[in-house]
Design a protein around this motif. Structure first.
Motif, PDB file in Angstrom:
ATOM      1  N   LYS A   1       1.101  -1.203  -0.167  1.00  0.00           N
ATOM      2  CA  LYS A   1       0.073  -0.034   0.122  1.00  0.00           C
ATOM      3  C   LYS A   1       0.762   1.169  -0.123  1.00  0.00           C
ATOM      4  CE  LYS A   1      -3.977   0.463   2.637  1.00  0.00           C
ATOM      5  NZ  LYS A   1      -4.498  -0.091   3.634  1.00  0.00           N
ATOM      6  N   ILE A   2       0.194   2.746  -0.334  1.00  0.00           N
ATOM      7  CA  ILE A   2       1.168   3.782  -0.802  1.00  0.00           C
ATOM      8  C   ILE A   2       0.176   4.992  -0.723  1.00  0.00           C
ATOM      9  CG2 ILE A   2       2.328   4.767  -2.165  1.00  0.00           C
ATOM     10  CD1 ILE A   2       4.108   2.523  -3.400  1.00  0.00           C
ATOM     11  N   ARG A   3      -0.120   5.137   0.191  1.00  0.00           N
ATOM     12  CA  ARG A   3      -0.478   7.413   0.121  1.00  0.00           C
ATOM     13  C   ARG A   3       1.206   8.082  -0.237  1.00  0.00           C
ATOM     14  NH1 ARG A   3      -1.415  11.735   0.404  1.00  0.00           N
ATOM     15  NH2 ARG A   3      -3.785  12.390   0.611  1.00  0.00           N
ATOM     16  N   GLU A   4       0.773   9.009  -1.292  1.00  0.00           N
ATOM     17  CA  GLU A   4       1.170   9.801  -1.327  1.00  0.00           C
ATOM     18  C   GLU A   4       1.004  10.556  -2.264  1.00  0.00           C
ATOM     19  OE1 GLU A   4       3.630   8.448  -4.732  1.00  0.00           O
ATOM     20  OE2 GLU A   4       2.607   7.754  -6.311  1.00  0.00           O
ATOM     21  N   GLY A   5       1.560  11.762  -2.211  1.00  0.00           N
ATOM     22  CA  GLY A   5       0.612  13.393  -2.868  1.00  0.00           C
ATOM     23  C   GLY A   5       0.141  14.090  -1.345  1.00  0.00           C
ATOM     24  N   MET A   6      -0.875  15.308  -2.115  1.00  0.00           N
ATOM     25  CA  MET A   6      -1.624  16.200  -1.077  1.00  0.00           C
ATOM     26  C   MET A   6      -2.826  15.433  -0.915  1.00  0.00           C
ATOM     27  SD  MET A   6      -0.439  19.449  -1.100  1.00  0.00           S
ATOM     28  CE  MET A   6       1.911  19.624  -1.341  1.00  0.00           C
ATOM     29  N   PRO A   7      -3.686  16.704   0.678  1.00  0.00           N
ATOM     30  CA  PRO A   7      -4.573  15.735   1.087  1.00  0.00           C
ATOM     31  C   PRO A   7      -5.558  15.615   0.237  1.00  0.00           C
ATOM     32  CG  PRO A   7      -4.300  17.441   1.864  1.00  0.00           C
ATOM     33  CD  PRO A   7      -3.099  17.238   1.022  1.00  0.00           C
ATOM     34  N   LYS A   8      -6.694  14.960  -0.071  1.00  0.00           N
ATOM     35  CA  LYS A   8      -8.098  14.646  -1.172  1.00  0.00           C
ATOM     36  C   LYS A   8      -9.235  15.190   0.040  1.00  0.00           C
ATOM     37  CE  LYS A   8      -5.306  11.845  -4.217  1.00  0.00           C
ATOM     38  NZ  LYS A   8      -3.858  12.350  -3.341  1.00  0.00           N
ATOM     39  N   ASP A   9      -8.781  16.136  -0.470  1.00  0.00           N
ATOM     40  CA  ASP A   9     -10.817  17.089   0.162  1.00  0.00           C
ATOM     41  C   ASP A   9     -11.693  16.431  -0.368  1.00  0.00           C
ATOM     42  OD1 ASP A   9      -9.528  18.381   2.811  1.00  0.00           O
ATOM     43  OD2 ASP A   9      -8.310  19.658   1.698  1.00  0.00           O
ATOM     44  N   GLU A  10     -12.755  17.137   0.054  1.00  0.00           N
ATOM     45  CA  GLU A  10     -14.102  17.365  -0.931  1.00  0.00           C
ATOM     46  C   GLU A  10     -14.368  18.208  -1.013  1.00  0.00           C
ATOM     47  OE1 GLU A  10     -15.514  14.409   0.002  1.00  0.00           O
ATOM     48  OE2 GLU A  10     -14.227  14.191   1.462  1.00  0.00           O
ATOM     49  N   PRO A  11     -14.395  18.855  -2.182  1.00  0.00           N
ATOM     50  CA  PRO A  11     -15.077  19.838  -2.852  1.00  0.00           C
ATOM     51  C   PRO A  11     -16.090  20.920  -2.009  1.00  0.00           C
ATOM     52  CG  PRO A  11     -15.767  17.809  -4.531  1.00  0.00           C
ATOM     53  CD  PRO A  11     -15.334  17.304  -2.984  1.00  0.00           C
ATOM     54  N   GLU A  12     -16.113  20.129  -1.648  1.00  0.00           N
ATOM     55  CA  GLU A  12     -17.527  21.869  -1.051  1.00  0.00           C
ATOM     56  C   GLU A  12     -16.125  22.401   0.218  1.00  0.00           C
ATOM     57  OE1 GLU A  12     -17.835  18.477  -0.909  1.00  0.00           O
ATOM     58  OE2 GLU A  12     -19.296  17.669   0.834  1.00  0.00           O
ATOM     59  N   ASP A  13     -15.075  21.505   0.707  1.00  0.00           N
ATOM     60  CA  ASP A  13     -14.626  22.109   1.551  1.00  0.00           C
ATOM     61  C   ASP A  13     -13.446  23.127   1.081  1.00  0.00           C
ATOM     62  OD1 ASP A  13     -15.535  20.798   3.544  1.00  0.00           O
ATOM     63  OD2 ASP A  13     -14.563  19.344   3.681  1.00  0.00           O
ATOM     64  N   LEU A  14     -12.795  22.948  -0.605  1.00  0.00           N
ATOM     65  CA  LEU A  14     -11.592  23.820  -0.326  1.00  0.00           C
ATOM     66  C   LEU A  14     -11.408  25.213  -0.492  1.00  0.00           C
ATOM     67  CD1 LEU A  14     -11.461  22.116  -4.075  1.00  0.00           C
ATOM     68  CD2 LEU A  14      -9.881  21.630  -2.194  1.00  0.00           C
ATOM     69  N   GLY A  15     -12.954  25.614  -0.264  1.00  0.00           N
ATOM     70  CA  GLY A  15     -12.236  27.358  -0.233  1.00  0.00           C
ATOM     71  C   GLY A  15     -12.199  27.794   2.340  1.00  0.00           C
ATOM     72  N   PHE A  16     -12.075  26.542   2.526  1.00  0.00           N
ATOM     73  CA  PHE A  16     -12.169  26.486   4.139  1.00  0.00           C
ATOM     74  C   PHE A  16     -10.716  26.937   4.129  1.00  0.00           C
ATOM     75  CE2 PHE A  16     -11.589  25.712   8.024  1.00  0.00           C
ATOM     76  CZ  PHE A  16     -12.993  25.318   8.996  1.00  0.00           C
ATOM     77  N   PRO A  17     -10.688  28.141   4.786  1.00  0.00           N
ATOM     78  CA  PRO A  17      -9.531  28.828   5.189  1.00  0.00           C
ATOM     79  C   PRO A  17      -8.825  28.319   6.020  1.00  0.00           C
ATOM     80  CG  PRO A  17     -11.478  30.125   6.527  1.00  0.00           C
ATOM     81  CD  PRO A  17     -11.700  28.812   5.573  1.00  0.00           C
ATOM     82  N   THR A  18      -7.733  27.419   5.625  1.00  0.00           N
ATOM     83  CA  THR A  18      -7.209  27.305   6.627  1.00  0.00           C
ATOM     84  C   THR A  18      -5.258  26.581   6.192  1.00  0.00           C
ATOM     85  OG1 THR A  18      -6.248  25.371   8.676  1.00  0.00           O
ATOM     86  CG2 THR A  18      -7.963  24.829   6.764  1.00  0.00           C
TER      87      THR A  18
END
Lengths: 201, 201
Positions: B135-152
């Motif tokens: 198993k491999i996990r790499e790269g950036m987080p996978k956020d829900e589309p509706e979360d992409l504007g969350f300010p953090t």
């Protein structure tokens, strides 16, 4: 345990051993294991079956004068207990908060909270520690007295795990400040980042 | 597997799971496990019982916009097979040489050879791999589309294991040259020091 980000959890199911790398947190003498709500091994543990939880920090290569005395420096802990699935809403939420705080103290307040879906998709198994063992090897090689004059380079090559500079994703506006918990001075000595993995300046 | 210095070996003995951190080497599709000649778990495996061998490289912290999508980057492998104790002198010596070469290619010729005592005190168990998963996990987080504007702040904090400057022991004369296999340029890209643990310049 606290100095490790991931542990290896051993399960025995119908005589077959399984070892699964797993995120963990701690609540006193209870280890909390985190996984998918459908993870077969974790649910097996959650049903009251025995597990073995191991963490190992590799701290260095030990080069001796004889092949036999070569070794590694390490710190390891092995814990034994039976699992129980957390089902109460409050105890499960408290456990999830502990995972978040262990990973990055303060992160919990900076992100979008859990949805009911996310809450339901996560299983937490608590393991009350019944028995435990720790082993540490540190320092220089232990050569036989008669080998001490053997003409070769002997010593230790230290190893450590380090955090590198954080990389923001493409949706993070460039002006977004780096949270304090990603800066070196906020990490306390008890933090896993300092105990097992030292953060680089 | 080759990129890991230590694996975690799972055993099931009378329904009880055990997980033991263990040095390993590889001979084709066979994993070699190394331990004391009296190690109970290793001898259990050597008697033909099933084992599970896991290695995990932690490559980074993944900070998402929702608590649920937080994760770590990692590479893990889980191997299954039954063990057999190496008893033939040649096969056991060949295995010990493979351990030495995996740790530090060339070291074998620079040190005092094995004594009969050391040879007898070491057990090697070979595990022919019957089944395996990675198993491999790499790269950036996978956020829900509706979360992409969350300010953090969202992104990845890379982690890696590094070797630090070698430290000679007190019996090594100061003029003793550092062996070539401890210098950075001698490590080849397939070497565990480069694949899992990158040596610092």
């Amino acid at each position: 345990m606290d100095a490790a980000l991931v542990c290896h959890v051993g399960y025995a199911i119908d005589g077959q051993p399984y070892v699964i790398p797993t995120l963990h947190a701690r609540d006193g003498d209870t280890i909390l294991l985190h996984g998918h709500a459908k993870a077969r091994t974790l649910l097996h543990a959650g049903a009251g079956n025995p597990v073995c939880i191991a963490v190992t920090h590799v701290d260095g290569l030990v080069l001796a004068r004889s092949i036999f005395n070569h070794s590694i420096n390490y710190r390891s802990a092995t814990l034994y207990g039976a699992g129980r699935l957390l089902t109460g809403r409050d105890e499960k939420m408290d456990a999830l908060f502990r995972f978040s705080e262990k990973l990055l103290p303060g992160r919990w307040d900076d992100v979008r909270p859990l949805t009911e879906q996310g809450f339901a998709a996560t299983a937490i198994v608590a393991v009350d520690i019944d028995d435990a063992a720790a082993k540490i090897r540190e320092g220089m090689p232990k050569d036989e007295p008669e080998d001490l004059g053997f003409p070769t380079w002997v010593g230790v090559v230290p190893m450590r795990q380090v955090l590198e500079a954080p990389l923001a994703d493409e949706h993070t506006p460039p002006a977004t400040p780096l949270p304090g918990y990603l800066a070196v001075p906020t990490a306390s000595p008890g933090d896993w980042r300092w105990a097992g993995a030292t953060q680089e300046a």
